[in-house]
Design a protein around this motif. Structure first.
Motif, PDB file in Angstrom:
ATOM      1  N   ARG B 232       0.854  -1.190   0.000  1.00  0.00           N
ATOM      2  CA  ARG B 232       0.000   0.000   0.000  1.00  0.00           C
ATOM      3  C   ARG B 232       0.884   1.232   0.000  1.00  0.00           C
ATOM      4  O   ARG B 232       2.102   1.126   0.082  1.00  0.00           O
ATOM      5  N   GLN B 233       0.257   2.431  -0.002  1.00  0.00           N
ATOM      6  CA  GLN B 233       1.069   3.642  -0.216  1.00  0.00           C
ATOM      7  C   GLN B 233       1.903   4.060   1.006  1.00  0.00           C
ATOM      8  O   GLN B 233       2.854   4.815   0.870  1.00  0.00           O
ATOM      9  N   SER B 234       1.537   3.624   2.183  1.00  0.00           N
ATOM     10  CA  SER B 234       2.330   3.904   3.391  1.00  0.00           C
ATOM     11  C   SER B 234       2.650   5.380   3.586  1.00  0.00           C
ATOM     12  O   SER B 234       3.814   5.748   3.766  1.00  0.00           O
ATOM     13  N   LEU B 235       1.634   6.217   3.593  1.00  0.00           N
ATOM     14  CA  LEU B 235       1.816   7.650   3.838  1.00  0.00           C
ATOM     15  C   LEU B 235       2.143   7.859   5.304  1.00  0.00           C
ATOM     16  O   LEU B 235       1.382   7.447   6.185  1.00  0.00           O
ATOM     17  N   ILE B 236       3.297   8.483   5.576  1.00  0.00           N
ATOM     18  CA  ILE B 236       3.696   8.684   6.974  1.00  0.00           C
ATOM     19  C   ILE B 236       3.266  10.073   7.432  1.00  0.00           C
ATOM     20  O   ILE B 236       3.616  11.076   6.810  1.00  0.00           O
ATOM     21  N   LEU B 237       2.499  10.154   8.496  1.00  0.00           N
ATOM     22  CA  LEU B 237       2.032  11.434   9.010  1.00  0.00           C
ATOM     23  C   LEU B 237       3.134  12.094   9.832  1.00  0.00           C
ATOM     24  O   LEU B 237       3.843  11.430  10.576  1.00  0.00           O
ATOM     25  N   GLU B 238       3.255  13.425   9.697  1.00  0.00           N
ATOM     26  CA  GLU B 238       4.283  14.167  10.428  1.00  0.00           C
ATOM     27  C   GLU B 238       3.614  15.114  11.422  1.00  0.00           C
ATOM     28  O   GLU B 238       2.422  15.365  11.337  1.00  0.00           O
ATOM     29  N   GLY B 239       4.398  15.661  12.344  1.00  0.00           N
ATOM     30  CA  GLY B 239       3.892  16.680  13.269  1.00  0.00           C
ATOM     31  C   GLY B 239       3.728  16.164  14.678  1.00  0.00           C
ATOM     32  O   GLY B 239       4.201  15.081  15.021  1.00  0.00           O
ATOM     33  N   THR B 240       3.065  16.989  15.492  1.00  0.00           N
ATOM     34  CA  THR B 240       2.830  16.592  16.883  1.00  0.00           C
ATOM     35  C   THR B 240       1.718  15.552  16.923  1.00  0.00           C
ATOM     36  O   THR B 240       1.050  15.314  15.916  1.00  0.00           O
ATOM     37  N   LEU B 241       1.520  14.996  18.086  1.00  0.00           N
ATOM     38  CA  LEU B 241       0.469  13.989  18.237  1.00  0.00           C
ATOM     39  C   LEU B 241      -0.882  14.518  17.770  1.00  0.00           C
ATOM     40  O   LEU B 241      -1.596  13.855  17.016  1.00  0.00           O
ATOM     41  N   SER B 242      -1.231  15.729  18.211  1.00  0.00           N
ATOM     42  CA  SER B 242      -2.573  16.218  17.870  1.00  0.00           C
ATOM     43  C   SER B 242      -2.647  16.603  16.390  1.00  0.00           C
ATOM     44  O   SER B 242      -3.695  16.444  15.768  1.00  0.00           O
ATOM     45  N   GLU B 243      -1.535  17.075  15.822  1.00  0.00           N
ATOM     46  CA  GLU B 243      -1.526  17.365  14.372  1.00  0.00           C
ATOM     47  C   GLU B 243      -1.741  16.090  13.562  1.00  0.00           C
ATOM     48  O   GLU B 243      -2.503  16.061  12.603  1.00  0.00           O
ATOM     49  N   LYS B 244      -1.043  15.029  13.991  1.00  0.00           N
ATOM     50  CA  LYS B 244      -1.205  13.743  13.302  1.00  0.00           C
ATOM     51  C   LYS B 244      -2.647  13.253  13.423  1.00  0.00           C
ATOM     52  O   LYS B 244      -3.234  12.744  12.461  1.00  0.00           O
ATOM     53  N   ALA B 245      -3.205  13.396  14.625  1.00  0.00           N
ATOM     54  CA  ALA B 245      -4.575  12.931  14.870  1.00  0.00           C
ATOM     55  C   ALA B 245      -5.562  13.697  13.994  1.00  0.00           C
ATOM     56  O   ALA B 245      -6.466  13.098  13.394  1.00  0.00           O
ATOM     57  N   LEU B 246      -5.359  15.009  13.896  1.00  0.00           N
ATOM     58  CA  LEU B 246      -6.277  15.830  13.082  1.00  0.00           C
ATOM     59  C   LEU B 246      -6.155  15.477  11.605  1.00  0.00           C
ATOM     60  O   LEU B 246      -7.153  15.382  10.887  1.00  0.00           O
ATOM     61  N   GLU B 247      -4.917  15.272  11.167  1.00  0.00           N
ATOM     62  CA  GLU B 247      -4.716  14.922   9.760  1.00  0.00           C
ATOM     63  C   GLU B 247      -5.367  13.573   9.439  1.00  0.00           C
ATOM     64  O   GLU B 247      -6.025  13.411   8.409  1.00  0.00           O
ATOM     65  N   LEU B 248      -5.195  12.623  10.346  1.00  0.00           N
ATOM     66  CA  LEU B 248      -5.790  11.300  10.133  1.00  0.00           C
ATOM     67  C   LEU B 248      -7.318  11.394  10.104  1.00  0.00           C
ATOM     68  O   LEU B 248      -7.975  10.809   9.237  1.00  0.00           O
ATOM     69  N   ALA B 249      -7.872  12.164  11.043  1.00  0.00           N
ATOM     70  CA  ALA B 249      -9.330  12.330  11.077  1.00  0.00           C
ATOM     71  C   ALA B 249      -9.816  12.948   9.762  1.00  0.00           C
ATOM     72  O   ALA B 249     -10.852  12.547   9.216  1.00  0.00           O
ATOM     73  N   ALA B 250      -9.026  13.910   9.251  1.00  0.00           N
ATOM     74  CA  ALA B 250      -9.408  14.560   7.980  1.00  0.00           C
ATOM     75  C   ALA B 250      -9.382  13.546   6.830  1.00  0.00           C
ATOM     76  O   ALA B 250     -10.274  13.537   5.971  1.00  0.00           O
ATOM     77  N   ILE B 251      -8.349  12.700   6.815  1.00  0.00           N
ATOM     78  CA  ILE B 251      -8.256  11.674   5.759  1.00  0.00           C
ATOM     79  C   ILE B 251      -9.441  10.713   5.846  1.00  0.00           C
ATOM     80  O   ILE B 251     -10.085  10.397   4.847  1.00  0.00           O
ATOM     81  N   LEU B 252      -9.742  10.271   7.067  1.00  0.00           N
ATOM     82  CA  LEU B 252     -10.854   9.325   7.256  1.00  0.00           C
ATOM     83  C   LEU B 252     -12.178   9.976   6.860  1.00  0.00           C
ATOM     84  O   LEU B 252     -13.045   9.340   6.258  1.00  0.00           O
ATOM     85  N   ASP B 253     -12.320  11.244   7.174  1.00  0.00           N
ATOM     86  CA  ASP B 253     -13.556  11.957   6.838  1.00  0.00           C
ATOM     87  C   ASP B 253     -13.709  12.070   5.324  1.00  0.00           C
ATOM     88  O   ASP B 253     -14.780  11.843   4.759  1.00  0.00           O
ATOM     89  N   LYS B 254     -12.588  12.401   4.655  1.00  0.00           N
ATOM     90  CA  LYS B 254     -12.609  12.539   3.203  1.00  0.00           C
ATOM     91  C   LYS B 254     -12.986  11.228   2.525  1.00  0.00           C
ATOM     92  O   LYS B 254     -13.633  11.193   1.484  1.00  0.00           O
ATOM     93  N   LYS B 255     -12.576  10.135   3.132  1.00  0.00           N
ATOM     94  CA  LYS B 255     -12.897   8.812   2.578  1.00  0.00           C
ATOM     95  C   LYS B 255     -14.264   8.332   3.063  1.00  0.00           C
ATOM     96  O   LYS B 255     -14.597   7.150   2.896  1.00  0.00           O
ATOM     97  N   SER B 256     -14.998   9.198   3.729  1.00  0.00           N
ATOM     98  CA  SER B 256     -16.327   8.864   4.277  1.00  0.00           C
ATOM     99  C   SER B 256     -16.276   7.679   5.230  1.00  0.00           C
ATOM    100  O   SER B 256     -17.184   6.858   5.278  1.00  0.00           O
ATOM    101  N   LEU B 257     -15.168   7.580   5.952  1.00  0.00           N
ATOM    102  CA  LEU B 257     -15.056   6.476   6.904  1.00  0.00           C
ATOM    103  C   LEU B 257     -15.548   6.889   8.299  1.00  0.00           C
ATOM    104  O   LEU B 257     -15.715   6.063   9.179  1.00  0.00           O
ATOM    105  N   ILE B 258     -15.757   8.194   8.475  1.00  0.00           N
ATOM    106  CA  ILE B 258     -16.374   8.663   9.729  1.00  0.00           C
ATOM    107  C   ILE B 258     -17.834   8.943   9.420  1.00  0.00           C
ATOM    108  O   ILE B 258     -18.149   9.721   8.527  1.00  0.00           O
ATOM    109  N   LYS B 259     -18.701   8.244  10.144  1.00  0.00           N
ATOM    110  CA  LYS B 259     -20.138   8.452   9.865  1.00  0.00           C
ATOM    111  C   LYS B 259     -20.853   8.757  11.156  1.00  0.00           C
ATOM    112  O   LYS B 259     -20.467   8.306  12.198  1.00  0.00           O
TER     113      LYS B 259
END
Lengths: 327, 259
Positions: B232-259
């Protein structure tokens, strides 16, 4: 004499094992590089019907050996009968699937036949006449390419690595013969069903899965909290966690547990051994959280978060909560 | 009951590993931390549990490995094993399970073991071949991936349950002597006791030179070793813990995985 490849086919209760078709795919790849003729070999009592099924869609010949009294897998009988049969057939390759049966048989057959034994093969290739087999080592942290130095090679393939691909060829010949063997030292008492996959897990759209990286049992609560952020979610785990009783064995994802394919799989503190990867590689989107930058799970993930999942999970719960508020 | 345990040292899998292109294998050096293969720990524990039931039992342990591997023999002695033997091999790089099995089988051939136990698989080579090969070389019946065993010593029988696909269990009765490869989950290996460990350290563990035991040719060899390829593409998230968490949440939201 034309070289042959013996494919040892597994069957249970009159049905071919699901991994049989992966063995056929592998055999077709091997055929391209060796030009050797694959022959399906199967053992059992009342074997004719399942032997006829085995040749459908692939065109390979089947040699079915009827052994009276051999209701299911008996290691002693299988090893003894296959040894005498394979010594006559003289195949250049003996191929199996690395199932519980294949893993039991392959090393013993290789000793009996004076063959090299290469287990859990994931890929086959050929370079200037030398056939090589790729396999994972060290829990998936590295891959090694092996070649055999013997006339006969016993190869077992890793389940889940060779997709079913029917060639549409007509059926080959089915030859049924009979050999008697009475196992003297092993008495087969049959199979007891396992705990079965937790229903929540098999039907979940989102799986939050825990590995050794969560360190303590009480940290599981955090993962249940994260799972609660999603609808139709479940918490799964790796083998070491179900072994230590932190979650029941129905929650285990992997070859020895459940094969899952949710929309989202979040691997929390999971290193990613091959047997676990095989259980979750069909997932839609994979996120892995692990402190070890080199954890093999990252190679099989869409998004990688290098940090301690116990510190990260509360942040992720907060972040997801924000998105849920917006919508 | 005379029981033999076959154990192996493996590099610590949680630490980064180094590959050696010359030997086409995992680099063998003292920078890696080595320990006992976890499945072999379960085999040792199972033997110690058997000895608790049959106190007359004698437990022997053997390993094939360099000088360094003595450490895991000491650990097994600390867990309650009676005697240890070190088959010394300073071989570096890939050692074929067939060679290891041949040495151990040769060592065991004149010792009348009732039972041989080892782990179902090693964490480094991951083939699960050594156990079944030893059984075959000694013409012993063998059960792999054993998750439960019970011995009826008077009948010279062992009842075993092998773990097969989806956690189902294949049940068998086997005539002793036999070899079992032990699956994890069969027990919880104990920590070595201090008194036993101290006593073990005073022992001189007998060493057998592998070359003197038997000459065996390898039947397969590694051509190449490499770090795994990505599926798989193995995108590595950078930043502080909360930055990583926000970025991941944004990715999941964009993929409609948060409902």
């Amino acid at each position: 004499m034309e070289a042959t490849v013996a494919l040892i086919a597994e069957h249970f209760n009159g049905a071919l094992s699901p991994t049989f078709f992966e063995l056929i795919t592998f055999a077709n790849k091997l055929k391209i590089v060796t030009q050797a003729k694959p022959t399906i070999v199967m053992l059992g009592e009342e074997i004719e019907e399942v032997a006829n099924k085995a040749t459908h869609f692939n065109g390979f010949d089947v040699i079915a050996i009827e052994v009276p009294g051999l209701a299911s897998y008996n290691p002693e009988t299988y090893k003894a009968v296959l040894k005498s049969f394979l010594e006559e057939l003289k195949p250049s390759f003996v191929c199996l699937v690395q199932t519980s049966t294949g893993a039991d048989l392959a090393p013993a057959l290789s000793v009996k036949l004076g063959a090299a034994c290469i287990s859990s093969v994931q890929e086959i290739s050929s370079e200037s006449g030398r056939i090589t087999f790729l396999r994972s080592v060290l829990g998936g942290k590295a891959q090694a390419v092996f070649s055999a130095m013997t006339d006969i090679t016993v190869v077992s393939i890793q389940p889940g690595c060779f997709e079913r691909a029917d060639t549409g060829a007509c059926s080959g010949n089915v030859n049924v013969s009979r050999r008697a063997y009475r196992s003297l030292r092993i008495q087969d008492l049959g199979v007891r069903p396992g705990p079965g996959c937790d229903l929540l897990l098999s039907e979940a759209k989102v799986i939050i899965s825990a590995g050794r990286g969560i360190r303590q049992k009480q940290n599981l609560a955090l993962l249940f909290e994260l799972a609660a952020m999603f609808s139709r979610s479940a918490v799964g785990c790796t083998r070491p966690l179900s072994d230590s009783g932190w979650l029941n064995s129905g929650s285990q994802v992997g070859l020895s547990g459940a094969i899952v394919s949710p929309d989202l799989y979040v691997a929390c503190g999971i290193s990613g051994a091959q047997q676990h990867i095989a259980g979750m590689q069909g997932s839609g989107f994979v996120v892995a959280i692990n402190t070890d930058h080199y954890a093999p799970i990252f190679n099989h993930s869409d998004v990688c978060v290098v940090c301690d999942v116990i510190e990260f999970a509360p942040e992720l719960i907060k972040a997801i909560a924000k998105y849920r508020q917006v919508t | 009951m005379r029981i033999l345990l076959c154990i192996k040292e493996v590099p610590e899998t949680d630490a980064p590993i180094m590959l050696d292109q010359a030997s086409r294998w995992i680099r063998d050096n003292n920078l890696h931390c080595y320990r006992m293969n976890r499945f072999d720990e379960c085999a040792v524990e199972e033997a110690v549990l058997i000895k608790e039931k049959f106190p007359d039992s004698i437990l022997d342990v053997v390993t094939v490995g360099p000088k360094r591997a003595e450490k895991i023999l000491l650990r097994a002695l600390g867990m309650g094993v009676d005697n240890a033997t070190h088959i010394l091999s300073e071989h570096t790089g890939y050692l074929s399970p067939f060679i290891t099995a041949s040495w151990i089988a040769k060592f065991a051939s004149d010792k009348d073991y009732d039972l041989i136990l080892t782990g179902v698989i090693s964490e480094d080579n991951m083939q699960g071949q050594t156990g079944p090969m030893i059984a075959e070389l000694l013409s012993m019946p063998c059960a792999t991936s054993v998750i439960f065993e019970r011995i009826s010593y008077e009948e010279r029988l062992i009842y075993v349950e092998r773990e097969i696909e989806s956690g189902a269990r294949h049940c068998m009765k086997i005539l002793l002597p036999a070899l079992l490869t032990v699956q994890s989950g069969i027990n919880k290996p104990r920590y070595p006791s201090l008194s036993k460990t101290l006593r073990a350290k005073k022992l001189r563990i007998p060493v057998i030179c592998s070359d003197a035991l038997l000459k065996v040719e390898t039947r397969e060899r590694p051509e190449l070793i490499r770090h795994p390829s990505k599926s798989r593409q193995s995108l590595i998230l950078e930043g502080t813990l909360s930055e990583k968490a926000l970025e991941l949440a944004a990715i999941l939201d964009k993929k409609s995985l948060i409902k």
